[in-house]
Design an enzyme around this catalytic site. Structure first.
Site, PDB file in Angstrom:
ATOM      1  N   ASP A 349      -4.252 -12.755   9.460  1.00  0.00           N
ATOM      2  CA  ASP A 349      -4.829 -12.092   8.282  1.00  0.00           C
ATOM      3  C   ASP A 349      -6.264 -12.563   8.187  1.00  0.00           C
ATOM      4  O   ASP A 349      -6.573 -13.706   8.527  1.00  0.00           O
ATOM      5  CB  ASP A 349      -4.046 -12.481   7.013  1.00  0.00           C
ATOM      6  N   GLU A 408      -3.276  -0.160   3.448  1.00  0.00           N
ATOM      7  CA  GLU A 408      -3.063   1.254   3.811  1.00  0.00           C
ATOM      8  C   GLU A 408      -4.390   2.009   3.733  1.00  0.00           C
ATOM      9  O   GLU A 408      -4.661   2.739   2.767  1.00  0.00           O
ATOM     10  CB  GLU A 408      -2.009   1.846   2.868  1.00  0.00           C
ATOM     11  N   LYS A 413      -7.603   0.236   9.454  1.00  0.00           N
ATOM     12  CA  LYS A 413      -6.620   0.121  10.542  1.00  0.00           C
ATOM     13  C   LYS A 413      -7.252   0.484  11.888  1.00  0.00           C
ATOM     14  O   LYS A 413      -7.131  -0.266  12.867  1.00  0.00           O
ATOM     15  CB  LYS A 413      -5.401   1.009  10.270  1.00  0.00           C
ATOM     16  N   SER A 435       2.772   3.745   5.931  1.00  0.00           N
ATOM     17  CA  SER A 435       3.764   4.594   5.262  1.00  0.00           C
ATOM     18  C   SER A 435       3.330   6.047   5.290  1.00  0.00           C
ATOM     19  O   SER A 435       4.162   6.946   5.143  1.00  0.00           O
ATOM     20  CB  SER A 435       3.910   4.222   3.792  1.00  0.00           C
ATOM     21  N   HIS A 456       8.051   1.638  10.959  1.00  0.00           N
ATOM     22  CA  HIS A 456       7.992   1.656   9.500  1.00  0.00           C
ATOM     23  C   HIS A 456       9.171   0.893   8.899  1.00  0.00           C
ATOM     24  O   HIS A 456      10.303   1.363   8.924  1.00  0.00           O
ATOM     25  CB  HIS A 456       7.989   3.121   9.023  1.00  0.00           C
ATOM     26  N   ASN A 459      10.650  -2.036   2.114  1.00  0.00           N
ATOM     27  CA  ASN A 459      10.424  -3.196   1.256  1.00  0.00           C
ATOM     28  C   ASN A 459      11.611  -3.417   0.325  1.00  0.00           C
ATOM     29  O   ASN A 459      12.031  -2.447  -0.309  1.00  0.00           O
ATOM     30  CB  ASN A 459       9.142  -2.896   0.439  1.00  0.00           C
ATOM     31  N   GLU A 468      12.071   2.953  10.664  1.00  0.00           N
ATOM     32  CA  GLU A 468      11.769   4.237  11.298  1.00  0.00           C
ATOM     33  C   GLU A 468      10.828   3.947  12.466  1.00  0.00           C
ATOM     34  O   GLU A 468       9.758   3.365  12.268  1.00  0.00           O
ATOM     35  CB  GLU A 468      11.067   5.181  10.313  1.00  0.00           C
ATOM     36  N   ASN A 506      10.605   9.258   3.395  1.00  0.00           N
ATOM     37  CA  ASN A 506       9.735   9.634   2.283  1.00  0.00           C
ATOM     38  C   ASN A 506       9.592  11.148   2.155  1.00  0.00           C
ATOM     39  O   ASN A 506       9.464  11.674   1.057  1.00  0.00           O
ATOM     40  CB  ASN A 506       8.358   8.982   2.427  1.00  0.00           C
TER      41      ASN A 506
HETATM   42  P1  NAD Z   1      -0.599  -6.000   1.076  1.00  0.00           P
HETATM   43  O1  NAD Z   1      -1.782  -5.586   0.293  1.00  0.00           O
HETATM   44  O2  NAD Z   1       0.450  -6.828   0.421  1.00  0.00           O
HETATM   45  O3  NAD Z   1      -1.078  -6.772   2.375  1.00  0.00           O
HETATM   46  C1  NAD Z   1      -2.117  -6.348   3.205  1.00  0.00           C
HETATM   47  C2  NAD Z   1      -2.717  -7.577   3.884  1.00  0.00           C
HETATM   48  O4  NAD Z   1      -3.627  -7.124   4.874  1.00  0.00           O
HETATM   49  C3  NAD Z   1      -3.487  -8.496   2.938  1.00  0.00           C
HETATM   50  O5  NAD Z   1      -2.996  -9.795   3.029  1.00  0.00           O
HETATM   51  C4  NAD Z   1      -4.932  -8.405   3.449  1.00  0.00           C
HETATM   52  O6  NAD Z   1      -5.619  -9.626   3.331  1.00  0.00           O
HETATM   53  C5  NAD Z   1      -4.725  -8.038   4.902  1.00  0.00           C
HETATM   54  N1  NAD Z   1      -5.843  -7.366   5.518  1.00  0.00           N
HETATM   55  C6  NAD Z   1      -6.643  -6.399   5.021  1.00  0.00           C
HETATM   56  N2  NAD Z   1      -7.556  -6.031   5.925  1.00  0.00           N
HETATM   57  C7  NAD Z   1      -7.350  -6.780   7.021  1.00  0.00           C
HETATM   58  C8  NAD Z   1      -7.970  -6.862   8.289  1.00  0.00           C
HETATM   59  N3  NAD Z   1      -8.983  -6.065   8.615  1.00  0.00           N
HETATM   60  N4  NAD Z   1      -7.506  -7.753   9.179  1.00  0.00           N
HETATM   61  C9  NAD Z   1      -6.477  -8.556   8.864  1.00  0.00           C
HETATM   62  N5  NAD Z   1      -5.847  -8.522   7.670  1.00  0.00           N
HETATM   63  C10 NAD Z   1      -6.285  -7.640   6.770  1.00  0.00           C
HETATM   64  O7  NAD Z   1       0.014  -4.649   1.648  1.00  0.00           O
HETATM   65  P2  NAD Z   1       1.532  -4.343   2.057  1.00  0.00           P
HETATM   66  O8  NAD Z   1       2.273  -3.816   0.879  1.00  0.00           O
HETATM   67  O9  NAD Z   1       2.084  -5.478   2.807  1.00  0.00           O
HETATM   68  O10 NAD Z   1       1.313  -3.093   3.032  1.00  0.00           O
HETATM   69  C11 NAD Z   1       0.882  -3.242   4.356  1.00  0.00           C
HETATM   70  C12 NAD Z   1       1.184  -1.983   5.136  1.00  0.00           C
HETATM   71  O11 NAD Z   1       2.573  -1.697   5.091  1.00  0.00           O
HETATM   72  C13 NAD Z   1       0.501  -0.748   4.616  1.00  0.00           C
HETATM   73  O12 NAD Z   1       0.150   0.063   5.696  1.00  0.00           O
HETATM   74  C14 NAD Z   1       1.579  -0.076   3.789  1.00  0.00           C
HETATM   75  O13 NAD Z   1       1.409   1.319   3.666  1.00  0.00           O
HETATM   76  C15 NAD Z   1       2.791  -0.382   4.603  1.00  0.00           C
HETATM   77  N6  NAD Z   1       4.055  -0.357   3.864  1.00  0.00           N
HETATM   78  C16 NAD Z   1       4.149  -0.899   2.623  1.00  0.00           C
HETATM   79  C17 NAD Z   1       5.363  -0.885   1.952  1.00  0.00           C
HETATM   80  C18 NAD Z   1       5.494  -1.488   0.589  1.00  0.00           C
HETATM   81  O14 NAD Z   1       6.446  -1.150  -0.119  1.00  0.00           O
HETATM   82  N7  NAD Z   1       4.611  -2.379   0.185  1.00  0.00           N
HETATM   83  C19 NAD Z   1       6.501  -0.323   2.576  1.00  0.00           C
HETATM   84  C20 NAD Z   1       6.367   0.191   3.860  1.00  0.00           C
HETATM   85  C21 NAD Z   1       5.145   0.170   4.497  1.00  0.00           C
END
Ligand code: NAD
Length: 717
Positions: A349, A408, A413, A435, A456, A459, A468, A506
């Protein structure tokens, strides 16, 4: 001197000391199951043994490592007609066999050194003693309620007499199994001994029984009523009844039937208790709920065996080291799932505070597993020794698979993927946990799009079984197979999905979520909407689900999915209003409901003001209309997903929804539910709501199914 009598499934060997060893080893199968053929052979063996008055004792064991008996043969059971005399005959066969074992003129011991489930345990309960081995796969239980049945070969009666009715009721009504240590603590097994000592210890037990007559006492105890007082009786069963109702909301008949069989049978002599059990068992066999749950069991098995690709020559790559990008909610969950299952992970991270929080989250999950008795301190230490962290991308250079779970945001990304390219091994698989973002589009930013796919997770990752695996336009079969195998290796159930907005779950969920808001804006009460969904069997209602997911996250995901399917997606205004006011759901203390600390959500008078702004009516639809309106748009979307080939078959849709959103398994899945209604009836229902918009228009596939009177799942048995 030993005498060997060969046989197909059971080997009987009589040792020089007069102790007979009967070994169950079903040829060409990883499991031992009690199907008709096995029963017939065992009946013959037991008849032979009954005539042998010269024997000193009988030891019964399995020839398969880590497996005693997996249970009855469900495939056979699923084909038994729901015809009471036929079912009763099967029950009586089991009763007679176990009674014959209980009447053998010498002490008997069953050696359990692996899975001992259902009919396997019922058989083992017919022996005077059970000894468990030290194999880590020892698991003992009566899981019949999980397939809509109850034990039918005396399990409810003998287990009650051996470990006491309250404990037996708890285990049987939840379908729970226990490990060897707990089995000993409960008195379900006499002792736990190292696997290689089992036969020696059983021999000693037989000698001890001859001196102490312990086998005679064990038999008497099983024959007689338990003799609970009236107070003990009503207290014990009221507690378990409460547990069942909390777990199933009374929607599943089997746990209640099992409880009744135990409650009514335990104070009767065994013979009569067995009749009580049989009366409760017979009507469940072939019932719609049992059929659905058995179908879900087979669908689960099918997915477990599915390599994810059609080409049998494709082999998954070996995955020894994984990288996870992002240490947020999902990144930490994904890293934790891997290290718990023995796969080393580097979690990266760009924010060191986020990394520290991510590590704490991994520890937190492990600690809660220790508290729940599912892991030990040693497991925690071993798992944490496999986890390392970094703020740099360079350590990703030796990874077989890298899973991206950063914010996201497509630009963030793809920028990260570009930076990663020169570091990653050319054959490394890169997977995104996005997602909503198109996998095919993001693949343009990577050097090897064939090695790129979506993975995918849901949570919270530690509790949600579904993954997925999303195939972009250029994703190779080998990449898909590798991610499918990896998901299985960390205990998840993968479903392969073609890239499309909302992927599988979804995309089908949003028409339902949208409709909940449409109903709300037409005047329906939020609690009534949630109630309608839960009465159908959903674990929580859609309005409460918005609060759990977060209204901002839901708004964003809905936007992506609704835009992609704008010709039919129903859009509403309430989410935007609430998000603008900072009401984001549980995480902000209020969304549709209000969340005081520790509260599970109470009605919030402030919601009325927001509703007033967006309401287009004031009617309260009847519960039936709400159910229809929630689930029919879901169903039409599901048939589109199938027609477009987003998934490979109806099983993927049904299992995706059961595992991903808790669609009620007792309904067999969304498509199986529609099959059971009949597609003509589905069309009639849709007609009632067609004036509401194209989301209620039947699809071509629905019309065809109705016109031809066919179903998506072939009928069996
Ligand atoms: P989050 O905000 O909890 O975590 C994201 C992390 O990414 C943070 O710790 C941030 O510091 C880090 N980050 C940001 N930019 C970065 C970079 N350039 N390099 C390294 N680290 C970086 O988000 P989350 O809820 O864990 O979601 C992460 C991914 O999972 C997203 O794509 C989201 O769509 C997907 N997702 C989320 C859920 C959910 O319910 N939260 C479910 C399925 C998929």
């Amino acid at each position: 001197m030993t005498t060997a009598l060969g046989a197909a499934m059971f080997q009987l060997e009589v040792r020089g000391d007069g102790v007979a060893l009967l070994t169950f080893d079903q040829p060409e199968s990883r499991a031992n199951t009690l199907g008709q053929a096995a029963l017939t052979e065992l009946e013959r063996r037991v008849a032979e043994l009954s005539a042998r008055t010269d024997l000193r004792g009988l030891i019964f064991r399995s020839g398969k490592p880590g497996m005693f008996i997996a249970g009855a043969d469900l495939r056979e059971l699923a084909t038994i007609p729901p015809d009471p005399p036929v079912v009763r005959a099967l029950v009586q066969r089991g009763h007679a066999l176990i009674a014959a074992i209980e009447a053998l003129p010498y002490p008997t011991v069953a050696l359990i050194d692996g899975a001992c489930m259902g009919g396997g345990l019922e058989l083992a309960l017919g022996f005077d003693f059970r000894l468990a081995g030290s194999h880590p796969k020892v698991e003992i239980g009566l899981p019949e309620v999980k397939v809509g049945l109850i034990p039918g070969w005396g399990g409810t009666q003998r287990l009650s007499r051996i470990i006491g009715p309250p404990l037996a009721a708890e285990l049987i009504c939840a379908g729970e199994s226990v490990n060897a240590q707990r089995a000993r603590a409960l008195g379900l097994v006499f002792d736990v001994v190292p696997s290689d000592r089992l036969v020696d210890e059983a021999t000693r037990l037989i000698e001890w029984a001859w001196h102490s007559q312990a086998h005679v006492q064990a038999r008497a105890r099983k024959r007689l009523p338990v003799g609970l007082t009236e107070d003990q009786h009503s207290f014990a069963f009221a507690v378990v009844h409460g547990q069942i109702m909390a777990r199933t909301r009374g929607q599943l008949p089997a746990p209640l039937a099992a409880l009744n069989a135990i409650a009514q049978g335990c104070n009767l002599p065994l013979e009569e208790g067995l009749k009580v059990e049989a009366d409760a068992f017979v009507p469940l066999v072939g019932s719609p709920i049992a059929r659905n749950l058995i179908a879900v069991f087979f669908m689960t098995q099918r997915l477990q065996k599915d390599p994810g690709v059609a080409d049998p020559t494709v082999q998954p790559k070996k995955v020894e080291r994984v990288g996870v990008l992002g240490a947020g909610i999902m990144g930490a969950g994904i890293a934790g799932a891997h290290v718990r299952r023995g796969i080393p992970v580097i979690m990266m991270d760009n924010n060191p505070t986020a990394l520290a929080k991510g590590v704490a989250a991994v520890v937190g999950v492990l600690q809660s597993r220790i508290s729940a008795g599912k892991a030990t301190q040693a497991d925690l230490l071993a798992a944490m020794s496999r986890l390392s962290t970094t703020t740099l991308l360079t350590p990703m250079g030796d990874r077989d698979v890298v899973i991206e779970a950063v914010v996201e945001n497509e630009q963030v990304k793809t920028q990260l993927f570009r930076e990663l390219q020169p570091i990653l091994r050319p054959d490394a698989v890169l997977a995104s946990n996005t997602s909503t973002i198109s996998i095919t589009r993001m693949a343009e930013a990577v050097a090897h799009p064939e090695n790129f796919a979506g993975m995918h997770f849901f949570n919270p990752v530690d509790r949600m079984p579904l993954v997925e695996v999303i195939r972009g336009a250029k994703t190779s079969d080998q990449t898909v197979a590798t991610l499918v195998a990896l998901a299985k290796a960390i205990g998840k159930t993968p479903i392969v999905v073609r890239d499309s907005p909302g992927f599988l779950v979804n995309r089908i969920l949003f028409p339902y979520m949208n409709e909940a808001l449409a109903l709300l804006e037409e005047g329906a009460d939020p609690r009534a909407i949630d109630q309608a969904a839960m009465a159908f069997g959903m674990p929580m209602g859609p309005i409460a689900l918005y609060d759990v997911v977060g209204l901002d996250t839901a708004l964003y995901a809905a936007h992506v999915v609704n835009q992609a399917f704008a010709d039919r997606a129903k859009t509403t205004r309430i989410l935007q209003e609430l998000v603008a006011a900072g009401r984001l759901g549980q995480k902000s203390g209020a969304g549709f409901y209000h969340y005081a600390k520790g509260s599970r959500g109470s009605d919030d008078p402030a919601l009325a003001g927001f509703l007033q702004k967006v309401r287009v009516g004031s009617r309260s639809p009847a519960a039936e209309e709400m159910t229809d309106r929630l689930f029919l748009p879901m169903l039409t979307e599901a048939t589109r997903v199938l027609a477009e080939g987003i998934v490979r078959d109806p099983t993927d849709v049904d299992m995706g929804l059961i595992l991903g959103i808790g669609f009620p398994a007792f309904r067999g899945g969304l498509l199986r539910w529609a099959d059971a209604l009949g597609w003509s009836a589905v069309l009639q229902k849709l007609q009632r709501y067609e004036h509401l918009g194209p989301r209620f228009a039947p699809t071509e596939m629905m019309r065809q199914l109705a016109a031809t009177g066919t179903s998506l799942f072939p009928a069996k048995g």
